[in-house]
Scaffold this active site. Structure first.
Site, short mmCIF file in Angstrom:
data_model
loop_
_atom_site.label_atom_id
_atom_site.label_comp_id
_atom_site.label_asym_id
_atom_site.label_seq_id
_atom_site.Cartn_x
_atom_site.Cartn_y
_atom_site.Cartn_z
N LYS A 117 13.91 16.96 -33.08
CA LYS A 117 13.46 15.52 -33.73
C LYS A 117 13.06 15.53 -35.13
CE LYS A 117 10.44 11.59 -33.01
NZ LYS A 117 9.28 11.09 -32.32
N ASN B 222 27.09 0.96 -33.96
CA ASN B 222 27.27 -0.52 -34.53
C ASN B 222 27.19 -1.57 -33.42
OD1 ASN B 222 29.98 -0.94 -33.28
ND2 ASN B 222 30.46 1.14 -34.34
N LYS C 128 48.66 3.61 -39.92
CA LYS C 128 48.33 4.24 -38.56
C LYS C 128 49.44 4.35 -37.73
CE LYS C 128 43.48 2.58 -38.83
NZ LYS C 128 42.25 2.94 -38.07
N ASP D 235 40.63 9.60 -37.11
CA ASP D 235 41.15 8.19 -36.70
C ASP D 235 41.69 8.54 -35.38
OD1 ASP D 235 42.64 6.01 -36.46
OD2 ASP D 235 42.10 5.36 -38.51
N ILE D 236 41.30 8.02 -34.43
CA ILE D 236 41.60 8.26 -33.02
C ILE D 236 43.10 7.86 -32.76
CG2 ILE D 236 41.28 7.85 -30.53
CD1 ILE D 236 38.47 8.00 -31.06
N VAL D 237 43.19 6.39 -33.16
CA VAL D 237 44.43 5.63 -33.00
C VAL D 237 45.43 6.47 -33.59
CG1 VAL D 237 44.20 3.94 -34.41
CG2 VAL D 237 45.34 3.48 -32.35
#
Ligand code: C5P
Length: 433
Positions: free
Chosen positions: A303, A223, A355, A320-322
Site C-alpha cells: 500500500k 470507470n 479497429k 486494444d482488445i477488440v
C-alpha cells in the site's frame, strides 16, 4: 442467475387442485406462477373444496375458478373444451389417488377428468397422499399407466405426513414445483432457439463492464460502466440460440440464464481470456466492455503511504482488445461499441475502420437519459462497407430491446457472408479516434 421471463408472459397454466391436505400449498404455487408472469386458471374438484375455498384461488389467480362440468353458466364463460385448448400446461397439484385412478382409467365424469382427456397440452401431476396409499399396487399400476401415456410425474418427497405417518407421499415445496414449470418453458424455448434462432449454433463471446487497473494492493483505476448493456446482449444472444460466454469485468449483475460467465478484473486479464476463447472457438465477438485505456506502469507491491502533497503515477497504454482479436487470422465477426460525447457518428464510423470491425454500435453518452447506468439506450449501428447495409437508428428503448435489435443487425450482416475488415471507404484522416 437471472431468467428472461418474457418467454413466460404468453403462457397459460391450468392448476388443477384435487382433494388432499396438500391443497393449501397450491395457493403458493399460484402465487409463484403469477410472479413468473404465467396466466393461471384454477380448476378444483369437489374434494379439493373441502380443504380450501375457490375464493382463495380466484383472488390469487385473478381469474374465475372452474369447478363444474355440467354448469350452463360456467360453460357459457369458458367451456371445458375451450379451457382444455387454452392451457399450455395442466399441472395437477396435489394429485390425489382418485384423480390418478380416473386419468388412468379414462373416466370423464367431472371437469378435471374431462379436461385431462380433452387437452393436447402436457399434463404434470404432483401426487400427494398417505405413504401406504402411495405404495399400494393399484396406485403404482395407475402411475405407470400415466407415465406410459406421457404424463410427467413430480415425485413426492419422503418425510413426516399430516396423518402422522412417515414415508413417501409429501407434495414437494410449492416454490420448487412452480420453478420446475418455469424451467420447462425455458428449456422448450431453448430447444426452438437452438434450431431456429437467429444465432442458432453460433459461439458468441462478449466483453462487458469496466476493467480495474490496480495501483497498489488496495487501490485501482476504473470507470462507471455497469455492464448492463453487455449483460442484456448476452441474454439476447442466448435467446437467439447462441452459446454465449461473457467475459465480465467487476460488476454487480446476475448472470443471465444459460450464459457462461468468466469474471476478469484488468484489461490484460480480459485480453488473455478473449484470446483463450478465440482459440476454443468463437464465431461472433462483441466488445461492450469499457476497457481502461491505461494501466499503472508499475503496480506497488505494498500500500502506497501518504507522503508529499503530490503523487505522480505513471500510466502505460492498455492493448486494444477488440482490435487485437480483429487482427487474428481466424477472426470472428467483430462487433464494437463507441460511446462518444460529440461527433458521435463520425467517430464511430472511424473506429469501425481503424479497429477492422464488421459492425459498430454507437451512442451519445452526453445525453443524460441514456447510456452508462441507465436502463435505456439509443444507438446507431454502422456496418463495414462490404456488407452494403445502411446504418440503422435504434430509437430509445430498454437495453433488452436494444440488445434484441442488435442481434437482428448481427444476423442480417452475417446473412451477407462477406469477409470483413477490408475495403472500408471512409475518409478518417481528419478524425482523432
Ligand atoms: O477506442 P474506444 O475505447 O472508444 O473503443 C470502444 C470499443 O473498443 C468498444 O467496443 C470497446 O469494448 C473496445 N475496446 C477494447 N479494448 C480497449 C479499448 C476499447 O476492446 N483497450
Amino acid at each position: 442467475m437471472s431468467f428472461d421471463l418474457s418467454v413466460i408472459s404468453s403462457k397459460n397454466i391450468i392448476l388443477a387442485v384435487t382433494g388432499g391436505i396438500a391443497a393449501y400449498k397450491s395457493a403458493i404455487i399460484v402465487r409463484r406462477l403469477k410472479d413468473y408472469g404465467f396466466d393461471v386458471r384454477v380448476v378444483m374438484t369437489h374434494g379439493a373444496q373441502a380443504f380450501i375455498t375457490p375464493l382463495t384461488f380466484q383472488a390469487l389467480s385473478g381469474n374465475p375458478v372452474h369447478t363444474e362440468l355440467l354448469n350452463p353458466e360456467a360453460e357459457a364463460g369458458m367451456g371445458h373444451i375451450e379451457l382444455a385448448r387454452w392451457a399450455d400446461l395442466i399441472l395437477v397439484a396435489p394429485a390425489s389417488c382418485d384423480s390418478i385412478a380416473k386419468f388412468a382409467a379414462g373416466l370423464a365424469d367431472d371437469l378435471l377428468s374431462t379436461l385431462y382427456l380433452a387437452t393436447k397440452a402436457p399434463v404434470w401431476i404432483a401426487p400427494a397422499m398417505n405413504q401406504q396409499m402411495w405404495a399400494a399396487k393399484a396406485t403404482q399400476r395407475n402411475l405407470n399407466t400415466l407415465v406410459d401415456d406421457g404424463v410427467h410425474v413430480i415425485m413426492p418427497d419422503a418425510g413426516s405426513q399430516a396423518c402422522g405417518d412417515v414415508g413417501l407421499g409429501r407434495m414437494p415445496e410449492p416454490e420448487d414445483i412452480a420453478y420446475q414449470v418455469m424451467q420447462y418453458f425455458h428449456k422448450a424455448q431453448r430447444a426452438i432457439a437452438e434450431k431456429f434462432g437467429q444465432l442458432a449454433g453460433q459461439r458468441v463471446v462478449i466483453t462487458a463492464g469496466p476493467t480495474r487497473e490496480a495501483i497498489d494492493p488496495v487501490r485501482y483505476i476504473s470507470n462507471h460502466s455497469t455492464g448492463k448493456m453487455g449483460f442484456s446482449i448476452a441474454a439476447a444472444c442466448y435467446a437467439a440460440g447462441a452459446q454465449v460466454t461473457l467475459l465480465a469485468g467487476p460488476v454487480s449483475l446476475d448472470t443471465p440464464n444459460g450464459v457462461r460467465r468468466i469474471n476478469v478484473s484488468s484489461a490484460l486479464q480480459m485480453l488473455d481470456q478473449s484470446m483463450l476463447q478465440l482459440e476454443a472457438g468463437c464465431d461472433i465477438f462483441i466488445a461492450t466492455a469499457a476497457v481502461a485505456d491505461y494501466r499503472v506502469a508499475e503496480v506497488a507491491e505494498h500500500k502506497i503511504k501518504k507522503s508529499g502533497d503530490e503523487l505522480a503515477i505513471s500510466l502505460v497504454k492498455n492493448p486494444d482488445i477488440v482490435a487485437t482479436i480483429a487482427e487474428q487470422q481466424k477472426r470472428p465477426f467483430m462487433v464494437g461499441f463507441a460511446a462518444e460525447t460529440r461527433n458521435v457518428e463520425a467517430y464511430a464510423a472511424a473506429k469501425l475502420v481503424a479497429k477492422k470491425l464488421d459492425m459498430i454500435a454507437c451512442n451519445d453518452v452526453s445525453r443524460p437519459d441514456i447510456g452508462f447506468a441507465s436502463d435505456q439506450n439509443a444507438m446507431t449501428v454502422f456496418f463495414a462497407d462490404q456488407y452494403q447495409l445502411d446504418k440503422r437508428d435504434l430509437e430509445k428503448a430498454s437495453k433488452q430491446d436494444i440488445a434484441q435489435q442488435l442481434v437482428e443487425a448481427i444476423h442480417d450482416a452475417r446473412l451477407q457472408h462477406q469477409p470483413a475488415g477490408r475495403n472500408a471507404h471512409l475518409d478518417v484522416s481528419a478524425l482523432d479516434t
